[in-house]
Design a protein around this motif. Structure first.
Motif, PDB file in Angstrom:
ATOM      1  N   LEU A   1     -25.663  25.504 169.042  1.00 40.48           N
ATOM      2  CA  LEU A   1     -24.245  25.692 168.711  1.00 40.48           C
ATOM      3  C   LEU A   1     -23.440  25.964 169.973  1.00 40.48           C
ATOM      4  N   ARG A   2     -23.978  26.783 170.846  1.00 42.89           N
ATOM      5  CA  ARG A   2     -23.263  27.080 172.092  1.00 42.89           C
ATOM      6  C   ARG A   2     -23.078  25.822 172.935  1.00 42.89           C
ATOM      7  N   GLU A   3     -24.096  24.962 172.943  1.00 40.08           N
ATOM      8  CA  GLU A   3     -23.996  23.729 173.717  1.00 40.08           C
ATOM      9  C   GLU A   3     -22.897  22.824 173.183  1.00 40.08           C
ATOM     10  N   ARG A   4     -22.711  22.838 171.881  1.00 37.66           N
ATOM     11  CA  ARG A   4     -21.715  21.956 171.269  1.00 37.66           C
ATOM     12  C   ARG A   4     -20.284  22.402 171.561  1.00 37.66           C
ATOM     13  N   VAL A   5     -20.081  23.652 171.916  1.00 40.57           N
ATOM     14  CA  VAL A   5     -18.735  24.139 172.210  1.00 40.57           C
ATOM     15  C   VAL A   5     -18.573  24.494 173.694  1.00 40.57           C
ATOM     16  N   LYS A   6     -19.528  24.118 174.504  1.00 38.03           N
ATOM     17  CA  LYS A   6     -19.434  24.400 175.932  1.00 38.03           C
ATOM     18  C   LYS A   6     -18.388  23.490 176.573  1.00 38.03           C
ATOM     19  N   VAL A   7     -17.519  24.074 177.385  1.00 37.19           N
ATOM     20  CA  VAL A   7     -16.456  23.295 178.028  1.00 37.19           C
ATOM     21  C   VAL A   7     -16.631  23.330 179.540  1.00 37.19           C
ATOM     22  N   ALA A   8     -16.009  22.356 180.196  1.00 33.12           N
ATOM     23  CA  ALA A   8     -16.101  22.248 181.652  1.00 33.12           C
ATOM     24  C   ALA A   8     -14.740  21.862 182.208  1.00 33.12           C
ATOM     25  N   GLY A   9     -14.417  22.436 183.360  1.00 33.97           N
ATOM     26  CA  GLY A   9     -13.207  22.049 184.066  1.00 33.97           C
ATOM     27  C   GLY A   9     -13.486  20.848 184.960  1.00 33.97           C
ATOM     28  N   THR A  10     -12.569  20.586 185.883  1.00 34.91           N
ATOM     29  CA  THR A  10     -12.701  19.399 186.726  1.00 34.91           C
ATOM     30  C   THR A  10     -13.956  19.459 187.597  1.00 34.91           C
ATOM     31  N   THR A  11     -14.193  20.561 188.260  1.00 33.79           N
ATOM     32  CA  THR A  11     -15.340  20.656 189.162  1.00 33.79           C
ATOM     33  C   THR A  11     -16.654  20.548 188.404  1.00 33.79           C
ATOM     34  N   GLN A  12     -16.787  21.329 187.311  1.00 32.30           N
ATOM     35  CA  GLN A  12     -18.020  21.270 186.526  1.00 32.30           C
ATOM     36  C   GLN A  12     -18.178  19.901 185.861  1.00 32.30           C
ATOM     37  N   GLY A  13     -17.072  19.339 185.398  1.00 31.47           N
ATOM     38  CA  GLY A  13     -17.141  18.024 184.764  1.00 31.47           C
ATOM     39  C   GLY A  13     -17.579  16.943 185.729  1.00 31.47           C
ATOM     40  N   ALA A  14     -17.088  17.019 186.952  1.00 34.29           N
ATOM     41  CA  ALA A  14     -17.499  16.045 187.966  1.00 34.29           C
ATOM     42  C   ALA A  14     -18.989  16.152 188.235  1.00 34.29           C
ATOM     43  N   ASP A  15     -19.508  17.359 188.282  1.00 32.85           N
ATOM     44  CA  ASP A  15     -20.945  17.543 188.499  1.00 32.85           C
ATOM     45  C   ASP A  15     -21.752  16.955 187.341  1.00 32.85           C
ATOM     46  N   LEU A  16     -21.293  17.158 186.113  1.00 30.56           N
ATOM     47  CA  LEU A  16     -22.017  16.634 184.960  1.00 30.56           C
ATOM     48  C   LEU A  16     -22.035  15.103 184.952  1.00 30.56           C
ATOM     49  N   MET A  17     -20.984  14.491 185.474  1.00 24.86           N
ATOM     50  CA  MET A  17     -20.889  13.029 185.462  1.00 24.86           C
ATOM     51  C   MET A  17     -21.327  12.414 186.784  1.00 24.86           C
ATOM     52  N   HIS A  18     -21.696  13.271 187.741  1.00 29.37           N
ATOM     53  CA  HIS A  18     -22.186  12.811 189.049  1.00 29.37           C
ATOM     54  C   HIS A  18     -21.150  11.961 189.782  1.00 29.37           C
ATOM     55  N   VAL A  19     -19.917  12.417 189.753  1.00 29.54           N
ATOM     56  CA  VAL A  19     -18.828  11.772 190.489  1.00 29.54           C
ATOM     57  C   VAL A  19     -18.090  12.843 191.273  1.00 29.54           C
ATOM     58  N   SER A  20     -17.209  12.411 192.148  1.00 24.48           N
ATOM     59  CA  SER A  20     -16.403  13.376 192.893  1.00 24.48           C
ATOM     60  C   SER A  20     -15.327  13.958 191.978  1.00 24.48           C
ATOM     61  N   ALA A  21     -14.795  15.103 192.381  1.00 22.99           N
ATOM     62  CA  ALA A  21     -13.740  15.728 191.588  1.00 22.99           C
ATOM     63  C   ALA A  21     -12.506  14.838 191.527  1.00 22.99           C
ATOM     64  N   GLY A  22     -12.219  14.142 192.642  1.00 22.97           N
ATOM     65  CA  GLY A  22     -11.066  13.246 192.653  1.00 22.97           C
ATOM     66  C   GLY A  22     -11.221  12.099 191.676  1.00 22.97           C
TER      67      GLY A  22
END
Length: 302
Positions: free
Chosen positions: A70-91
């Protein structure tokens, strides 16, 4: 008449804060779970907001992997964390978000009153795992057409968030007036006045029109910014909202017209009074004449 009383079935429920503790969530995480439709809520009969059914808590608690899943389903990420999850730069992540490849699920204002967009971590992983997105994620340069859109200042994050939040509000609506209020929440007062010219009906609609989910004190810069993010500004978005609101209002009027003040009626007189000519005022006889008449009546006149 018998003394038996038919009662409505009672569904045990608890306040959101209690439900969050029992589910191992922070209060904001519970709100997001409700927003996403993961957990159902019901109106508080006492008018104190919404409550979480006990059956919902039991259902979530019985799922495999609870509470981590349940916690995983509501976990959120900002730009920096999101970029890490998608393996791209923040820009690049920001550019992809502006183009609408990833959709924010919520936002907040930081201490500089800048908007910080947040995304579902689970969705970001799904986007990254989709092979169709590989050219956008891995190419050295983005396609020319997309770069041209970015150069014009396109930013679909506010619109995409509004679409997501609109779905949440419509899921909570329990009758056409509440649905109309949810749609009206994303239109400015000018558009609403054009669609609903009747002032009594417009006042009734505004009772069901929720405000932004995050704002500061009324009239503050933060409140103005929150209101701006909540209000549609794209012509296509506005056109769709107007059409949807017009259709839902027709249903709302048919089911339950907006209340209006009672009209006061002045009752007509039972017997009409016909005016006639005014009678001349009779003057009072002189005092000496009255005395003489009284004496005459007693037989004392001479």
């Amino acid at each position: 008449m018998s003394g038996d009383t038919i009662t409505q079935p009672h569904h045990p429920s608890c306040a959101p804060s209690r439900a969050a503790r029992e589910l191992g969530l922070k209060r904001g995480e519970l709100d997001l779970a409700v927003h996403l439709g993961l957990i159902r809520t019901v109106p508080d009969e006492g008018g104190g907001g919404r409550r979480v059914l006990r059956s919902e808590i039991e259902r979530m608690s019985s799922e495999a992997g609870f509470p981590d899943t349940l916690r995983e389903r509501v976990k959120v990420a900002g730009t920096t964390q999101g970029a890490d999850l998608m393996h791209v730069s923040a820009g690049r992540f920001t550019r992809l978000a502006r183009l609408g490849l990833v959709v924010p699920v919520k936002w907040y204002l930081n201490r500089y009153r800048a908007v910080v967009w947040l995304y579902l971590a689970e969705e970001l992983k799904q986007v990254a795992a989709d092979e169709n997105n590989a050219p956008l994620l891995n190419a050295r340069r983005m396609p020319e057409a997309l770069r041209a859109m970015l150069d014009t200042g396109v930013d679909l994050r506010p619109r995409n968030w509004r679409g997501r939040h609109r779905g949440f509000l419509l899921r909570l609506a329990e009758d056409p007036w509440e649905s109309a209020g949810a749609l009206a929440a994303f239109l400015d007062p000018v558009h609403i006045a054009e669609i609903v010219p009747d002032p009594y009906e417009r006042s009734h609609l505004n009772r069901f029109r929720p405000g932004p989910p995050t704002s500061g004190a009324p009239g503050s810069p933060s409140a103005h910014l929150a209101e701006r993010l909540m209000t549609a500004d794209d012509p296509d978005e506005i056109s769709l909202l107007r059409a949807d609101l017009t259709a839902v209002l027709e249903e709302a009027r048919d089911r339950r017209p907006a209340p209006r003040p009672a009209t006061r009626r002045v009752p007509a007189p039972a017997h009409p009074v016909l005016p006639g000519p005014a009678r001349p005022e009779e003057s009072e006889p002189p005092r000496g004449l009255l005395s003489w008449l009284r004496r005459r009546a007693r037989g004392g006149a001479c």
